[in-house]
Every structure is written in structure tokens, then in C-alpha cells.
Scaffold this motif. Structure first.
Motif, PDB file in Angstrom:
ATOM      1  N   ASN A 188      47.847  43.142  31.703  1.00 52.24           N
ATOM      2  CA  ASN A 188      47.010  41.663  31.354  1.00 52.24           C
ATOM      3  C   ASN A 188      45.805  41.932  30.684  1.00 52.24           C
ATOM      4  O   ASN A 188      44.990  42.591  30.799  1.00 52.24           O
ATOM      5  CB  ASN A 188      46.856  41.254  32.743  1.00 52.24           C
ATOM      6  CG  ASN A 188      46.355  39.604  32.662  1.00 52.24           C
ATOM      7  OD1 ASN A 188      45.650  39.316  31.672  1.00 52.24           O
ATOM      8  ND2 ASN A 188      46.503  38.981  33.704  1.00 52.24           N
ATOM      9  N   GLU A 189      45.864  41.393  29.318  1.00 52.92           N
ATOM     10  CA  GLU A 189      44.830  41.628  28.352  1.00 52.92           C
ATOM     11  C   GLU A 189      43.244  40.960  29.016  1.00 52.92           C
ATOM     12  O   GLU A 189      42.277  41.426  28.845  1.00 52.92           O
ATOM     13  CB  GLU A 189      44.874  40.812  27.070  1.00 52.92           C
ATOM     14  CG  GLU A 189      46.006  41.689  26.211  1.00 52.92           C
ATOM     15  CD  GLU A 189      45.377  43.005  25.769  1.00 52.92           C
ATOM     16  OE1 GLU A 189      44.306  43.292  25.774  1.00 52.92           O
ATOM     17  OE2 GLU A 189      46.555  43.935  25.934  1.00 52.92           O
ATOM     18  N   TRP A 190      43.757  39.949  29.787  1.00 55.49           N
ATOM     19  CA  TRP A 190      42.392  39.232  30.503  1.00 55.49           C
ATOM     20  C   TRP A 190      41.636  40.103  31.357  1.00 55.49           C
ATOM     21  O   TRP A 190      40.317  40.040  31.426  1.00 55.49           O
ATOM     22  CB  TRP A 190      42.808  37.953  31.388  1.00 55.49           C
ATOM     23  CG  TRP A 190      41.795  37.284  31.989  1.00 55.49           C
ATOM     24  CD1 TRP A 190      40.953  36.373  31.231  1.00 55.49           C
ATOM     25  CD2 TRP A 190      41.224  37.481  33.202  1.00 55.49           C
ATOM     26  NE1 TRP A 190      40.112  35.852  32.338  1.00 55.49           N
ATOM     27  CE2 TRP A 190      40.182  36.441  33.631  1.00 55.49           C
ATOM     28  CE3 TRP A 190      41.654  38.316  34.311  1.00 55.49           C
ATOM     29  CZ2 TRP A 190      39.353  36.583  34.698  1.00 55.49           C
ATOM     30  CZ3 TRP A 190      40.967  38.260  35.494  1.00 55.49           C
ATOM     31  CH2 TRP A 190      39.833  37.334  35.728  1.00 55.49           C
ATOM     32  N   THR A 193      38.470  41.897  29.813  1.00 54.82           N
ATOM     33  CA  THR A 193      37.461  41.316  29.563  1.00 54.82           C
ATOM     34  C   THR A 193      36.401  41.092  30.796  1.00 54.82           C
ATOM     35  O   THR A 193      35.299  40.947  30.492  1.00 54.82           O
ATOM     36  CB  THR A 193      37.723  39.728  29.216  1.00 54.82           C
ATOM     37  OG1 THR A 193      38.254  39.145  30.370  1.00 54.82           O
ATOM     38  CG2 THR A 193      38.667  39.740  28.384  1.00 54.82           C
ATOM     39  N   ARG A 194      36.708  41.506  31.840  1.00 58.11           N
ATOM     40  CA  ARG A 194      35.811  41.555  33.149  1.00 58.11           C
ATOM     41  C   ARG A 194      34.782  42.847  33.058  1.00 58.11           C
ATOM     42  O   ARG A 194      35.191  43.708  32.414  1.00 58.11           O
ATOM     43  CB  ARG A 194      36.655  41.698  34.304  1.00 58.11           C
ATOM     44  CG  ARG A 194      37.884  40.810  34.492  1.00 58.11           C
ATOM     45  CD  ARG A 194      37.364  39.376  34.144  1.00 58.11           C
ATOM     46  NE  ARG A 194      36.319  38.808  35.062  1.00 58.11           N
ATOM     47  CZ  ARG A 194      35.666  37.633  35.013  1.00 58.11           C
ATOM     48  NH1 ARG A 194      36.074  36.814  33.873  1.00 58.11           N
ATOM     49  NH2 ARG A 194      34.810  37.366  35.807  1.00 58.11           N
TER      50      ARG A 194
END
Length: 207
Positions: A188-190, A193-194
Motif C-alpha cells: 500500500n503506497e499510502w 507517506t506516514r
């Protein structure tokens, strides 16, 4: 993903029994010294596998069982009365569910890594944007891999239960994280971003 997908996830007989009792008594002292033998036996089995009871189940709600319940209540932030009412019943479920997640998600990790996974669940309870019950947090869609691959159904070992208890007592190796992932297998690419807080074993913990 929700619990209905796993018909087998009727956690254990104790919780079913206690649930029936709660509906009858409206949680006013569900289990206590005068309770039925089979109900007490199931409670004792659960206390034993969590490490609170040091003797084999007998079905008798005596001083050892009352003391074990009190210790569990103290460790998980409940009022201490030695009886299993609604709040203690709910906390037994919470610990069981969290231990299953810890076992499924961090079975090969260090003990610190196990506590960190348990802490993420508790941190989500306190964080805006997440559900406010343990059951809802762990059943969110794609929140925990073990809910999708069936590892949630595996029986937790003692260290998984102890890791959950340590998290309840305030140890948070994740430093307040609400996410974690294995960077070598995450797709999951998202999640990348964390903001990463720290690494513990194979898991990166993030906010």
C-alpha cells in the motif's frame, strides 16, 4: 472485512457464557463466589492462560479466583471488586481480541515488538479518526493483515497476552504510533507517506 467473515471467531466459550449471563443480570456481578460451577470453570481457564491463575480450574470461585480477577482488573485499569461484571467482561474480550492480533501480526517479533503492536491498538482508541472500541478498531477494513489471512484465529501464546497487559499498564514501545508495517512486504503506497517514528524488528511504526 468484519468478524462475520470468520464464523469461527466466537472467541471462546467463556465469552458466550458471560454474554448470556449479562443479558439476564444487566451486568450486576455476572460472576462471583455464588456463580454456577461451569461458568466459573470457563472463567478460570481464561485467567489461567492469561497468567493470572496459578492453579488448575476447579469450578469453585474461591479466594484464588477472586484474587486473579482483582489482579486482572488492576492491570487493565478497572475498578477492583473481584467480580466479573459488564466492564470486566468487556475487558476480557478486549484482551483476548488484542492478544489474537498480537499473535497474528507479531508472532515472530521480539517481545518489545509485540507490546508495540498492542500499543498501536490502544493508541488508535485515543486518536481522532479511529473507532472507539477494540473490536471496531481491529475489524476496520485492511487495518490488520491477520484479520484477512486467518491468523487471528490462531490460539495466542502467553507472551501475546502479557504484551497486551503491558500495553494496558502504559508501556508503549511504539512512542504513540497509530500505524505499523513491514517495509519489505508492504504494497500500500499510502502507508509510506506516514511519518516514521521508529523501527522495532521488522516493523516500522508511524503516525
Amino acid at each position: 472485512m468484519n468478524f462475520q467473515k470468520y464464523g469461527a471467531i466466537i472467541l471462546f466459550a467463556l465469552l458466550i457464557a458471560l454474554s448470556c449471563q449479562i443479558s439476564k443480570t444487566e451486568a450486576a456481578g455476572v460472576l462471583e463466589p455464588a456463580s454456577e460451577e461451569n461458568q466459573v470453570y470457563l472463567l478460570q481457564e481464561q485467567l489461567l492462560k492469561m497468567g493470572y491463575l496459578q492453579t488448575s480450574p476447579t469450578g469453585y470461585y474461591g479466594p484464588a479466583t477472586e484474587g486473579a480477577v482483582k489482579e486482572f482488573q488492576q492491570d487493565t485499569g478497572l475498578g477492583i471488586d473481584g467480580r466479573v461484571g459488564a466492564r470486566t467482561y468487556k475487558q476480557l474480550i478486549n484482551v483476548e481480541q488484542m492478544a489474537r492480533v498480537v499473535n497474528g501480526e507479531a508472532r515472530g517479533e521480539t517481545y518489545e515488538g509485540k507490546v508495540a503492536v498492542a500499543s498501536v491498538i490502544l493508541n488508535r482508541l485515543e486518536s481522532p479518526g479511529f473507532p472507539k472500541t477494540v473490536s471496531a478498531v481491529i475489524s476496520q477494513t485492511n487495518a490488520f493483515t491477520c484479520m484477512d489471512d486467518g491468523q487471528y484465529n490462531l490460539t495466542p501464546n502467553h507472551s501475546a497476552y502479557q504484551a497486551v497487559i503491558d500495553a494496558f499498564q502504559g508501556w508503549d514501545p511504539s512512542s504513540g504510533s497509530v500505524y505499523y508495517y513491514n517495509s519489505s512486504i508492504a504494497t500500500n503506497e499510502w502507508i509510506f507517506t506516514r511519518s516514521t517514528v521508529k523501527r522495532i524488528g521488522n516493523h516500522l511504526f508511524a503516525r
